[in-house]
Design a protein around this motif. Structure first.
Motif, PDB file in Angstrom:
ATOM      1  N   GLU A 249      31.186  42.601  61.685  1.00  0.00           N
ATOM      2  CA  GLU A 249      30.644  41.820  60.568  1.00  0.00           C
ATOM      3  C   GLU A 249      30.782  42.564  59.232  1.00  0.00           C
ATOM      4  O   GLU A 249      31.235  41.996  58.233  1.00  0.00           O
ATOM      5  CB  GLU A 249      29.173  41.477  60.811  1.00  0.00           C
ATOM      6  N   GLY A 250      30.363  43.829  59.213  1.00  0.00           N
ATOM      7  CA  GLY A 250      30.401  44.598  57.976  1.00  0.00           C
ATOM      8  C   GLY A 250      31.803  44.769  57.421  1.00  0.00           C
ATOM      9  O   GLY A 250      32.066  44.433  56.248  1.00  0.00           O
ATOM     10  N   PRO A 251      32.758  45.265  58.209  1.00  0.00           N
ATOM     11  CA  PRO A 251      34.120  45.414  57.684  1.00  0.00           C
ATOM     12  C   PRO A 251      34.749  44.103  57.222  1.00  0.00           C
ATOM     13  O   PRO A 251      35.450  44.072  56.200  1.00  0.00           O
ATOM     14  CB  PRO A 251      34.879  46.005  58.879  1.00  0.00           C
ATOM     15  N   LEU A 252      34.491  43.025  57.949  1.00  0.00           N
ATOM     16  CA  LEU A 252      35.087  41.741  57.556  1.00  0.00           C
ATOM     17  C   LEU A 252      34.466  41.202  56.270  1.00  0.00           C
ATOM     18  O   LEU A 252      35.177  40.661  55.404  1.00  0.00           O
ATOM     19  CB  LEU A 252      34.916  40.724  58.694  1.00  0.00           C
ATOM     20  N   LEU A 253      33.154  41.348  56.123  1.00  0.00           N
ATOM     21  CA  LEU A 253      32.507  40.946  54.871  1.00  0.00           C
ATOM     22  C   LEU A 253      33.045  41.749  53.702  1.00  0.00           C
ATOM     23  O   LEU A 253      33.311  41.223  52.621  1.00  0.00           O
ATOM     24  CB  LEU A 253      30.991  41.134  54.981  1.00  0.00           C
ATOM     25  N   LEU A 254      33.175  43.064  53.917  1.00  0.00           N
ATOM     26  CA  LEU A 254      33.676  43.925  52.853  1.00  0.00           C
ATOM     27  C   LEU A 254      35.091  43.527  52.463  1.00  0.00           C
ATOM     28  O   LEU A 254      35.421  43.438  51.272  1.00  0.00           O
ATOM     29  CB  LEU A 254      33.642  45.386  53.320  1.00  0.00           C
ATOM     30  N   LEU A 255      35.935  43.264  53.444  1.00  0.00           N
ATOM     31  CA  LEU A 255      37.304  42.843  53.167  1.00  0.00           C
ATOM     32  C   LEU A 255      37.318  41.546  52.368  1.00  0.00           C
ATOM     33  O   LEU A 255      38.077  41.409  51.381  1.00  0.00           O
ATOM     34  CB  LEU A 255      38.061  42.659  54.488  1.00  0.00           C
ATOM     35  N   PHE A 256      36.483  40.587  52.764  1.00  0.00           N
ATOM     36  CA  PHE A 256      36.432  39.285  52.095  1.00  0.00           C
ATOM     37  C   PHE A 256      36.047  39.422  50.624  1.00  0.00           C
ATOM     38  O   PHE A 256      36.740  38.914  49.726  1.00  0.00           O
ATOM     39  CB  PHE A 256      35.430  38.384  52.830  1.00  0.00           C
ATOM     40  N   PHE A 257      34.958  40.137  50.355  1.00  0.00           N
ATOM     41  CA  PHE A 257      34.469  40.207  48.988  1.00  0.00           C
ATOM     42  C   PHE A 257      35.279  41.173  48.124  1.00  0.00           C
ATOM     43  O   PHE A 257      35.416  40.968  46.916  1.00  0.00           O
ATOM     44  CB  PHE A 257      32.989  40.568  48.982  1.00  0.00           C
ATOM     45  N   LEU A 258      35.828  42.229  48.725  1.00  0.00           N
ATOM     46  CA  LEU A 258      36.720  43.105  47.957  1.00  0.00           C
ATOM     47  C   LEU A 258      37.981  42.356  47.547  1.00  0.00           C
ATOM     48  O   LEU A 258      38.496  42.539  46.436  1.00  0.00           O
ATOM     49  CB  LEU A 258      37.090  44.340  48.778  1.00  0.00           C
ATOM     50  N   SER A 259      38.475  41.517  48.427  1.00  0.00           N
ATOM     51  CA  SER A 259      39.634  40.695  48.094  1.00  0.00           C
ATOM     52  C   SER A 259      39.305  39.758  46.934  1.00  0.00           C
ATOM     53  O   SER A 259      40.111  39.589  46.001  1.00  0.00           O
ATOM     54  CB  SER A 259      40.075  39.890  49.319  1.00  0.00           C
ATOM     55  N   ALA A 260      38.107  39.162  46.966  1.00  0.00           N
ATOM     56  CA  ALA A 260      37.689  38.274  45.876  1.00  0.00           C
ATOM     57  C   ALA A 260      37.550  39.041  44.571  1.00  0.00           C
ATOM     58  O   ALA A 260      37.988  38.577  43.509  1.00  0.00           O
ATOM     59  CB  ALA A 260      36.364  37.598  46.244  1.00  0.00           C
ATOM     60  N   ALA A 261      36.942  40.237  44.633  1.00  0.00           N
ATOM     61  CA  ALA A 261      36.749  41.039  43.426  1.00  0.00           C
ATOM     62  C   ALA A 261      38.084  41.486  42.845  1.00  0.00           C
ATOM     63  O   ALA A 261      38.283  41.485  41.623  1.00  0.00           O
ATOM     64  CB  ALA A 261      35.880  42.256  43.748  1.00  0.00           C
TER      65      ALA A 261
END
Length: 412
Positions: A249-261
């Motif tokens: 969950e943590g790595p996937l959330l981080l990937l998602f929002f870092l991509s957005a940022a």
């Protein structure tokens, strides 16, 4: 870059990070935290979240009016609001409930979301005045800094409890303390920005709601926020149950929002060149193509889902940057003080999160969806996948149709 520092745009990015940390991540973490820690039912939590948004039906527009009345003392009001929000965050995650957990959950979230609403309204209203005084397309430039900061804040807040869980026994308590520090830093960074710019006083909600373009933008904001609300509400359940990938969950959330940022400044630059509306429409179509892939994934497909997160996160950067900038541009023309306009914007943005919670969580619970080590029936898992990935794509199609019908914002 030096010009941006001179205009104190990094301070806006930091304050946006504070607000984003108190918004979407709380919908991601708080329900599951209270289910795991206190065995509160999903249906009950969904009902509480929806009840809080019913409060917003009255509260957010009134907070917009309060922000307008306090425009000469907005700095002090913001400091008080941030303090209340930080204290409530401590109560939510770092204090053993002194009453029934469901009651405590509702009380603390009421304070968190009330503070969040008031600060968001003040912040975006001040941003309209700030951007209007800047040269060129100030609204898009400010939006690039503001929404990039917001997305970075979401990144940190979304994964902080997971990361802290590795090093401490009470990760959510650590998250709450970190939030309090961020609140203090953000208030200090923005201290000199809360000033009356001499704009005319607001003429009330009637001016905004009577404007056809403003009404359409608010409707688009409501429909376009719904896909994010649905996927955010169900993300942890999708990864744990549909993908059978607990711990990801943590790595996937981080990937998602870092991509957005990372993508948000890119979308802002494209909009400055080609116009906000055509760029946003293109991003919405790409969003359906990117996120639709989650419909076809199952156990063990976490690496494929990482690709979905990367692609759909990049597209989200356009949604979060361009639509608020378009609304701010309109507010600068019809209601320059903008406090009441963003009171309405705050309401429609948050209402979708609660609607998703009250509609989806009880539905999944009724089909027998189980968290933790218990096994869920196949029909419950199939419904989870359909709700998580199918419903957002359908809602995004509606948003595309609505945005396509708007005239006169091609260059916004």
């Amino acid at each position: 870059m030096s010009s941006a520092w001179a205009q104190r745009l990094p301070a806006y990015a930091l304050f946006a990070a504070l607000l984003s940390a108190a918004g979407l991540p709380i919908y991601i973490h708080a329900p599951k935290f209270y289910v795991d820690e206190y065995s509160v039912s999903l249906a009950a939590l969904g009902a509480v979240l929806f009840g809080l948004r019913l409060l917003d039906v009255v509260q957010d527009p009134l907070l917009g009016r309060l922000s307008e009345k306090l425009r000469h003392q907005r700095g002090k009001a913001v400091a008080i609001g941030a303090g209340i929000m930080a204290a409530a965050m401590i109560g939510l995650f770092a204090v053993q409930p002194p009453v029934h957990p469901l009651i405590w959950f509702g009380a603390m979230l009421t304070l968190v979301f009330s503070g969040f609403s008031f600060l968001t309204i003040c912040f975006y209203a001040q941003g309209v005045a700030k951007a209007d005084a800047m040269r060129g397309k100030g609204h898009l430039l400010l939006a690039r800094w503001r929404e990039t900061g917001a997305l970075l804040g979401v990144c940190v807040a979304s994964v902080a409890p997971v990361a802290l869980g590795v090093v401490m026994g009470a990760p959510f308590a650590g998250f709450a303390i970190g939030f309090m520090v961020l609140a203090a830093a953000s208030v200090l960074a923005m201290k000199s920005e809360w000033k009356d710019t001499g704009l005319p006083a607001s003429t009330g909600f009637g001016t905004i709601l009577s404007d056809p373009l403003a009404r359409k933008l608010l409707l688009i904001a409501l429909v376009n926020a719904a896909p994010v609300a649905v996927s955010s509400t169900l993300f942890l359940f999708y990864v744990e149950i549909a993908l059978e990938a607990p711990g990801w969950e943590g790595p996937l959330l981080l990937l998602f929002f870092l991509s957005a940022a990372g993508a948000a400044p890119f979308w802002g630059m494209l909009a400055e060149r080609f116009g906000g509306k055509p760029v946003l429409l293109c991003a919405m179509v790409l969003g359906i193509l990117a996120f639709g892939g989650a419909l076809f994934l199952g156990p063990g497909d976490q690496w494929l889902f990482a690709v979905v997160c990367l692609a759909s996160g990049a597209v989200l950067g356009a949604d979060l940057t361009l639509l608020p900038a378009m609304f701010a541009t309109r507010m600068a023309k019809i209601s320059p003080s903008a406090a009441e306009g963003f009171g309405l914007w705050s309401f429609v943005s948050k209402f979708t999160l609660a609607l998703a919670a009250v509609a989806l969580l009880p539905l999944l619970e009724s089909t027998g969806l189980q968290t933790g080590s218990q096994e869920s029936p196949p029909e419950a898992v199939r419904l989870l996948i359909l709700l998580y990935a199918g419903v957002p794509c359908a809602l995004k199609l509606i948003a595309i149709v609505l945005l396509s019908s708007i005239k006169g914002m091609e260059d916004a």
